[in-house]
Motif scaffolding. Structure first.
Motif, mmCIF file in Angstrom:
data_model
loop_
_atom_site.group_PDB
_atom_site.id
_atom_site.type_symbol
_atom_site.label_atom_id
_atom_site.label_comp_id
_atom_site.label_asym_id
_atom_site.label_seq_id
_atom_site.Cartn_x
_atom_site.Cartn_y
_atom_site.Cartn_z
ATOM 1 N N LEU A 36 -101.230 -12.142 -93.889
ATOM 2 C CA LEU A 36 -102.145 -11.276 -94.630
ATOM 3 C C LEU A 36 -102.219 -11.713 -96.092
ATOM 4 O O LEU A 36 -101.328 -12.392 -96.598
ATOM 5 C CB LEU A 36 -101.688 -9.820 -94.539
ATOM 6 C CG LEU A 36 -101.726 -9.207 -93.129
ATOM 7 C CD1 LEU A 36 -101.131 -7.812 -93.137
ATOM 8 C CD2 LEU A 36 -103.155 -9.168 -92.587
ATOM 9 N N GLN A 41 -101.191 -4.739 -96.785
ATOM 10 C CA GLN A 41 -102.583 -4.748 -96.341
ATOM 11 C C GLN A 41 -102.693 -4.081 -94.971
ATOM 12 O O GLN A 41 -101.851 -4.292 -94.095
ATOM 13 C CB GLN A 41 -103.104 -6.181 -96.270
ATOM 14 C CG GLN A 41 -104.614 -6.278 -96.120
ATOM 15 C CD GLN A 41 -105.115 -7.703 -96.300
ATOM 16 O OE1 GLN A 41 -104.332 -8.626 -96.479
ATOM 17 N NE2 GLN A 41 -106.413 -7.884 -96.259
ATOM 18 N N TYR A 42 -103.708 -3.281 -94.807
ATOM 19 C CA TYR A 42 -103.925 -2.470 -93.602
ATOM 20 C C TYR A 42 -102.747 -1.523 -93.349
ATOM 21 O O TYR A 42 -102.562 -1.042 -92.245
ATOM 22 C CB TYR A 42 -104.157 -3.354 -92.369
ATOM 23 C CG TYR A 42 -105.276 -4.342 -92.547
ATOM 24 C CD1 TYR A 42 -106.591 -3.914 -92.715
ATOM 25 C CD2 TYR A 42 -105.020 -5.714 -92.578
ATOM 26 C CE1 TYR A 42 -107.623 -4.822 -92.897
ATOM 27 C CE2 TYR A 42 -106.047 -6.631 -92.763
ATOM 28 C CZ TYR A 42 -107.346 -6.179 -92.925
ATOM 29 O OH TYR A 42 -108.367 -7.080 -93.109
ATOM 30 N N ARG A 43 -101.926 -1.315 -94.384
ATOM 31 C CA ARG A 43 -100.762 -0.416 -94.332
ATOM 32 C C ARG A 43 -99.780 -0.809 -93.218
ATOM 33 O O ARG A 43 -99.045 0.022 -92.680
ATOM 34 C CB ARG A 43 -101.212 1.043 -94.158
ATOM 35 C CG ARG A 43 -102.015 1.568 -95.339
ATOM 36 C CD ARG A 43 -102.323 3.043 -95.215
ATOM 37 N NE ARG A 43 -101.122 3.873 -95.150
ATOM 38 C CZ ARG A 43 -100.388 4.215 -96.195
ATOM 39 N NH1 ARG A 43 -100.724 3.777 -97.408
ATOM 40 N NH2 ARG A 43 -99.331 4.978 -96.053
ATOM 41 N N LEU A 44 -99.735 -2.107 -92.919
ATOM 42 C CA LEU A 44 -98.841 -2.576 -91.859
ATOM 43 C C LEU A 44 -97.373 -2.462 -92.251
ATOM 44 O O LEU A 44 -96.514 -2.203 -91.408
ATOM 45 C CB LEU A 44 -99.164 -4.029 -91.491
ATOM 46 C CG LEU A 44 -100.338 -4.259 -90.538
ATOM 47 C CD1 LEU A 44 -100.287 -5.669 -89.987
ATOM 48 C CD2 LEU A 44 -100.335 -3.259 -89.394
ATOM 49 N N THR A 90 -106.098 -9.541 -80.832
ATOM 50 C CA THR A 90 -105.110 -9.555 -81.906
ATOM 51 C C THR A 90 -103.722 -9.519 -81.287
ATOM 52 O O THR A 90 -103.421 -8.644 -80.477
ATOM 53 C CB THR A 90 -105.300 -8.346 -82.838
ATOM 54 O OG1 THR A 90 -106.604 -8.408 -83.424
ATOM 55 C CG2 THR A 90 -104.258 -8.346 -83.947
ATOM 56 N N GLU A 116 -112.025 -3.882 -85.200
ATOM 57 C CA GLU A 116 -111.720 -3.518 -86.584
ATOM 58 C C GLU A 116 -110.260 -3.853 -86.885
ATOM 59 O O GLU A 116 -109.346 -3.457 -86.146
ATOM 60 C CB GLU A 116 -111.966 -2.024 -86.798
ATOM 61 C CG GLU A 116 -111.794 -1.588 -88.245
ATOM 62 C CD GLU A 116 -112.012 -0.094 -88.421
ATOM 63 O OE1 GLU A 116 -111.610 0.425 -89.469
ATOM 64 O OE2 GLU A 116 -112.563 0.534 -87.492
ATOM 65 N N TYR A 117 -110.033 -4.598 -87.969
ATOM 66 C CA TYR A 117 -108.691 -5.084 -88.282
ATOM 67 C C TYR A 117 -107.668 -3.956 -88.405
ATOM 68 O O TYR A 117 -106.559 -4.049 -87.881
ATOM 69 C CB TYR A 117 -108.716 -5.892 -89.580
ATOM 70 C CG TYR A 117 -109.291 -7.283 -89.431
ATOM 71 C CD1 TYR A 117 -108.885 -8.113 -88.399
ATOM 72 C CD2 TYR A 117 -110.241 -7.766 -90.331
ATOM 73 C CE1 TYR A 117 -109.408 -9.389 -88.251
ATOM 74 C CE2 TYR A 117 -110.772 -9.046 -90.195
ATOM 75 C CZ TYR A 117 -110.354 -9.852 -89.153
ATOM 76 O OH TYR A 117 -110.870 -11.110 -89.008
ATOM 77 N N GLN A 118 -108.023 -2.905 -89.133
ATOM 78 C CA GLN A 118 -107.087 -1.806 -89.354
ATOM 79 C C GLN A 118 -106.580 -1.247 -88.024
ATOM 80 O O GLN A 118 -105.379 -1.055 -87.819
ATOM 81 C CB GLN A 118 -107.773 -0.697 -90.156
ATOM 82 C CG GLN A 118 -106.916 0.547 -90.371
ATOM 83 C CD GLN A 118 -105.849 0.355 -91.430
ATOM 84 O OE1 GLN A 118 -106.155 -0.019 -92.556
ATOM 85 N NE2 GLN A 118 -104.597 0.600 -91.085
ATOM 86 N N TYR A 121 -104.656 -4.255 -85.793
ATOM 87 C CA TYR A 121 -103.310 -4.585 -86.247
ATOM 88 C C TYR A 121 -102.335 -3.436 -85.970
ATOM 89 O O TYR A 121 -101.200 -3.653 -85.542
ATOM 90 C CB TYR A 121 -103.319 -4.914 -87.739
ATOM 91 C CG TYR A 121 -103.834 -6.296 -88.064
ATOM 92 C CD1 TYR A 121 -103.443 -7.400 -87.315
ATOM 93 C CD2 TYR A 121 -104.707 -6.505 -89.132
ATOM 94 C CE1 TYR A 121 -103.909 -8.672 -87.612
ATOM 95 C CE2 TYR A 121 -105.179 -7.778 -89.438
ATOM 96 C CZ TYR A 121 -104.781 -8.853 -88.677
ATOM 97 O OH TYR A 121 -105.238 -10.114 -88.973
ATOM 98 N N SER A 122 -102.784 -2.216 -86.211
ATOM 99 C CA SER A 122 -101.909 -1.060 -85.979
ATOM 100 C C SER A 122 -101.568 -0.931 -84.499
ATOM 101 O O SER A 122 -100.413 -0.686 -84.125
ATOM 102 C CB SER A 122 -102.585 0.225 -86.474
ATOM 103 O OG SER A 122 -102.800 0.177 -87.869
#
Length: 254
Positions: A36, A41-44, A90, A116-118, A121-122
């Motif tokens: 990232l 980022q993306y609150r991962l 992903t 959507e990435y957010q 990834y979550s």
């Protein structure tokens, strides 16, 4: 069928790793993952810490003041989340490493087909954490061996100027300002492009990047850029400061 396979996989991972992760008191979470561009980022990273707490671990961010009860860095694990390439999918997995960079636990790959990435990834990270949840972590009170800081004393001797008698010319030596570095032992943690050298806090002291020469790394420390060189079985951080060449001894365990 898919659920049965996933259950067997989680069971196998749980059986393989349960005893070893229980030897560690807590987990250190980095502020940024290599795949990232920005911190959390993306609150991962926040999600990682949340899931670690959910799994029963004490967790601290790498820039967080760690309580004295966790002062032995070798009683801690260091988590990383990595991304595997996938077409329209992903894929993430996580690793837990000890203070020497040895992998103590690695999860199966978590997957998501979300665009959507957010969300993707979550979802993938949460799936990767399922195997860690299955371990039912509980610290067993085992005390890992504390690594004592190595103290090195170096006497810097002036370099005599070589004399060429044939031409009666005295050549001037290159002036190198040698600094005796912090005597605390640093530990090299692997990154995608090299290593980060951390102290017993744990705090990142220096980042080094691989070159084609295994005895030479591009190095960055406190905003200073130079090289980390292996000379006579000893590492030195060399850089220029105010047009002066500085050489700083570094005690590091790779």
């Amino acid at each position: 069928m898919k659920k049965s396979f996933l259950f067997l996989l989680i069971f196998f991972v749980s059986y393989s790793y349960a005893q070893s992760v229980n030897d560690y008191k807590a987990v250190v979470v980095p502020l940024k993952y290599d795949f990232l561009k920005g911190e959390n980022q993306y609150r991962l990273n926040t999600l990682t810490k949340f899931n670690l707490n959910k799994a029963g671990f004490e967790a601290f961010y790498s820039n967080e003041a760690i309580p004295n009860d966790f002062s032995d860095r070798c009683s801690l694990l260091y988590i990383d989340v990595l991304k595997e390439n996938g077409f329209l999918i992903t894929k993430l997995f996580l690793t837990l490493k000890d203070c020497y960079g040895k992998i103590i636990f690695q999860s199966p790959i978590g997957k998501s087909k979300e665009k959507e990435y957010q969300v993707a990834y979550s979802e993938a990270l949460n799936e990767a954490f399922q195997s860690l949840f299955a371990l039912k972590y509980k610290y067993n009170g085992s005390t890992t061996t504390k690594v004592q800081s190595e103290i090195h004393t170096e006497v810097v001797k002036p370099m005599p100027a070589p004399i060429t008698t044939a031409k009666n010319v005295i050549s001037e030596p290159v002036v190198v300002n040698t600094v005796v570095a912090d005597s605390n032992l640093l530990y090299a943690q692997p990154t995608a492009s090299g290593f980060q050298l951390i102290d017993s806090a744990p705090k990142v002291v220096m980042k080094v990047f691989k070159t084609t020469n295994p005895s030479c790394y591009i190095a960055v420390k406190n905003g200073l850029q130079g090289v980390l060189l292996l000379k006579e079985n000893q590492w030195y951080f060399e850089y220029y400061q105010n047009d002066n060449l500085m050489s700083e001894k570094v005690v590091v365990k790779f």
